[in-house]
Design a protein around this motif. Structure first.
Motif, PDB file in Angstrom:
ATOM      1  N   GLU A  69      29.502  20.924  10.186  1.00  0.00           N
ATOM      2  CA  GLU A  69      28.369  20.096  10.614  1.00  0.00           C
ATOM      3  C   GLU A  69      28.385  18.756   9.894  1.00  0.00           C
ATOM      4  O   GLU A  69      28.293  18.688   8.670  1.00  0.00           O
ATOM      5  CB  GLU A  69      27.046  20.815  10.329  1.00  0.00           C
ATOM      6  N   VAL A 107      23.917  17.050   5.017  1.00  0.00           N
ATOM      7  CA  VAL A 107      24.801  16.602   6.095  1.00  0.00           C
ATOM      8  C   VAL A 107      25.375  15.225   5.779  1.00  0.00           C
ATOM      9  O   VAL A 107      26.563  14.950   6.037  1.00  0.00           O
ATOM     10  CB  VAL A 107      24.042  16.576   7.441  1.00  0.00           C
ATOM     11  N   ARG A 156      18.199  19.080   4.099  1.00  0.00           N
ATOM     12  CA  ARG A 156      19.245  19.302   5.106  1.00  0.00           C
ATOM     13  C   ARG A 156      19.895  17.990   5.519  1.00  0.00           C
ATOM     14  O   ARG A 156      21.120  17.913   5.685  1.00  0.00           O
ATOM     15  CB  ARG A 156      18.658  20.006   6.331  1.00  0.00           C
ATOM     16  N   THR A 157      19.065  16.946   5.681  1.00  0.00           N
ATOM     17  CA  THR A 157      19.622  15.638   6.031  1.00  0.00           C
ATOM     18  C   THR A 157      20.570  15.149   4.952  1.00  0.00           C
ATOM     19  O   THR A 157      21.664  14.657   5.235  1.00  0.00           O
ATOM     20  CB  THR A 157      18.491  14.611   6.227  1.00  0.00           C
ATOM     21  N   PHE A 161      24.832  16.646  14.012  1.00  0.00           N
ATOM     22  CA  PHE A 161      23.426  16.822  13.645  1.00  0.00           C
ATOM     23  C   PHE A 161      22.537  15.941  14.517  1.00  0.00           C
ATOM     24  O   PHE A 161      21.479  16.383  15.007  1.00  0.00           O
ATOM     25  CB  PHE A 161      23.264  16.474  12.161  1.00  0.00           C
ATOM     26  N   GLN A 189      19.678  17.263  17.209  1.00  0.00           N
ATOM     27  CA  GLN A 189      18.278  16.860  17.118  1.00  0.00           C
ATOM     28  C   GLN A 189      17.814  16.191  18.415  1.00  0.00           C
ATOM     29  O   GLN A 189      16.684  16.415  18.869  1.00  0.00           O
ATOM     30  CB  GLN A 189      18.082  15.901  15.933  1.00  0.00           C
TER      31      GLN A 189
END
Length: 542
Positions: A222, A57, A53-54, A227, A231
């Motif tokens: 996103e 993004v 996911r990181t 993000f 977080q």
């Protein structure tokens, strides 16, 4: 100047250098704290940085930067060429129109575009009676890229235009006489000469796009800033620190690329007379070419102004007062913060700028360069760095001193103003340094020989001469602070609202009508910055 005076001058310059270096160190220290936070995770930090996911993004954020920067180069360079070397009628008028999109914060533009072209927007309402029930979605990557390009291309336009105005037109004419046509001369002579200007504007576009928080959020794409914000709000502070360091890494790469281009073309600004000569004879395309600035102005300026005006008068769902009525206190809060930030920035910028201008010390140069770290740091990263720094150190300092340092600084006006100073002080440094370099040091020495102390000579001679630069730097900090969204959103005291935080609140609540007045105020205040920029432009005789 006597030996004693020279020694005294050297001592003062050394003192200025040390003071400037100390201030620069204090300003960049909180940003370095992110590395300490991330280091506490050990190998987990690496795993978080490379998880799917990181990575997704990160790739999306870089892609958005690349698309917006590329589109801004195409649009900005084309409009600069048209208004400087093209034979457009009333070129000065079109120059102003092409620069005006900078007067609208991009998140306001995104807000207006969603209200105008969204599924339930004004355009959909107008087309419903003729049987058109749906429109293509304005949300997502393409929508964000379009809006960001529309409001950031003027960076490229203005820096490229400045390069074209300083270009020696005889170089282009010589290229044409060497069996090169008009467009071949443009490609082989003009573009290489103005490449540093293009690179400088592109750097600003890339950094703005990478750091932008409001526009991607409104357009529902996103990116890293969103993000990180999510977080941190989910109490994953260490993860947010890792992400912030990644974002800083991308920023460093962008800076390195621009620096390399500037170094490769370091002589490109050297020029002689015949500056900005008209070279592009548009012929039959002269008036069709006007459609480009007209379309850009219509989309970037007329659409938001029209939407804001509609918000003032429109009734129905989304336009009623709601539970978050506008109060003029928010405008005062914004202005008060901006004034504090401008004043503080000038105070801390003075020793750094003067040391950089008056000495050849490597320490002074390092302090000057270090101050730009904050300027290149996205607002959301700076906010998280300050919050993490405060949570880690302030409680320990409170235990040590017995003073409630947390209550005095954490998420208070002083912390918020400190963030603004870190973020925008380089604007003041550049302006003050330029003014200081223009001061004849013999005037200061003459005042000292007449018995004036260093401080008295500074007050009576140096300060009046650099005052225009000080005022210009303070004005730029003021105007930029008024528009700052992520740092204000994250660092403001509880219950403290400004124009930008109020606009953000009503945007998320769907009460569009309540955003009209603060949005128009921000546009007017931002427009003043354009007046400052355009008033500095010289050499345009069109």
């Amino acid at each position: 100047m006597s030996g004693r005076s020279a020694d005294r001058s050297s001592t003062v310059d050394t003192g200025l250098t040390l003071l400037g270096a100390a201030i620069a160190a204090v300003l960049v220290l909180p940003i370095g704290w992110l590395a300490i936070d991330a280091a506490g995770l050990g190998w987990t930090a690496v795993e978080l940085a490379i998880e799917s996911r990181t990575t997704a993004v990160l790739v999306r954020s870089i892609a958005l930067v690349a698309v917006v920067t590329g589109a801004s180069i195409v649009l900005g360079v084309a409009l600069a060429l048209l208004t400087v070397q093209g034979d457009l009628p009333f070129s000065r008028f079109w120059t102003i129109l092409c620069a005006l999109p900078l007067a609208v914060p991009s998140y306001l533009g995104a807000f207006a575009f969603v209200s105008a072209f969204g599924p339930n927007g004004a355009l959909a309402d107008l087309l419903a009676p003729v049987g058109i029930s749906s429109l293509p979605s304005v949300y997502g990557f393409a929508g964000a890229a379009f809006v960001l390009t529309l409001y950031t291309y003027p960076y490229v336009f203005l820096t490229t235009r400045a390069s074209l105005l300083s270009l020696d037109g005889t170089l282009v004419e010589a290229g044409q006489t060497l069996n090169s046509g008009r467009w071949e001369a443009l490609k082989r002579v003009t573009i290489p000469q103005i490449l540093p200007g293009i690179a400088a504007g592109s750097l600003l576009v890339a950094l703005y796009t990478l750091a932008d928080f409001g526009t991607p959020n409104i357009m529902r794409v996103e990116v890293f800033t969103q993000f990180i914000y999510a977080q941190y709000n989910a109490f994953a502070r260490d993860y947010a620190a890792v992400l912030s360091l990644q974002l800083l890494g991308v920023t460093a790469v962008i800076l390195a690329i621009e620096s390399r281009i500037g170094a490769d073309e370091s002589g490109a600004y050297e020029s002689g007379g015949n500056r900005g000569a008209v070279d592009l004879d548009l012929g039959a395309w002269q008036y069709p070419a006007l459609l480009v600035p007209v379309a850009v102005f219509g989309l970037a300026i007329l659409v938001p102004i029209g939407i804001f005006g509609m918000w003032l008068t429109q009734g129905g769902p989304g336009y009623e007062a709601g539970q978050v009525a506008f109060a003029w206190e928010y405008a005062w809060n914004s202005a008060n913060l901006a004034l504090l930030a401008a004043a503080a920035s000038v105070v801390v910028a003075l020793p750094i700028a003067m040391a950089s201008a008056r000495t050849d010390s490597r320490l002074a140069a390092l302090a000057d360069r270090a101050s730009y770290v904050g300027y290149a740091t996205p607002g959301i990263v700076l906010a998280i760095a300050l919050l993490s720094f405060g949570l880690d150190l302030l409680p320990a300092l409170a235990d040590l001193t017995g003073v409630d340092v947390v209550g005095l600084f954490y998420k208070t006006i002083p912390m918020l103003v400190f963030a603004y100073v870190v973020r925008f002080m380089p604007q003041a440094i550049g302006s003050i340094r330029t003014s200081t370099l223009q001061v004849d040091r013999e005037l200061v020495e003459a005042a000292q020989t007449l018995g004036r102390s260093r401080l008295s000579a500074f007050r009576s001679v140096t300060l009046p001469l650099i005052l225009p630069g000080v005022a210009a730097g303070a004005a730029l900090v003021f105007l930029t602070t008024m528009k700052e969204l992520p740092a204000t959103l994250m660092l403001r005291p509880l219950g403290f609202d400004t124009l930008v935080t109020y606009i953000w609140t009503v945007q998320e609540a769907g009460f569009y009508g309540q955003a009209a007045v603060p949005a128009l105020i921000l546009v007017v205040v931002s427009g003043l910055s354009m007046a400052v920029i355009l008033s500095q432009e010289t050499g345009d005789s069109s």
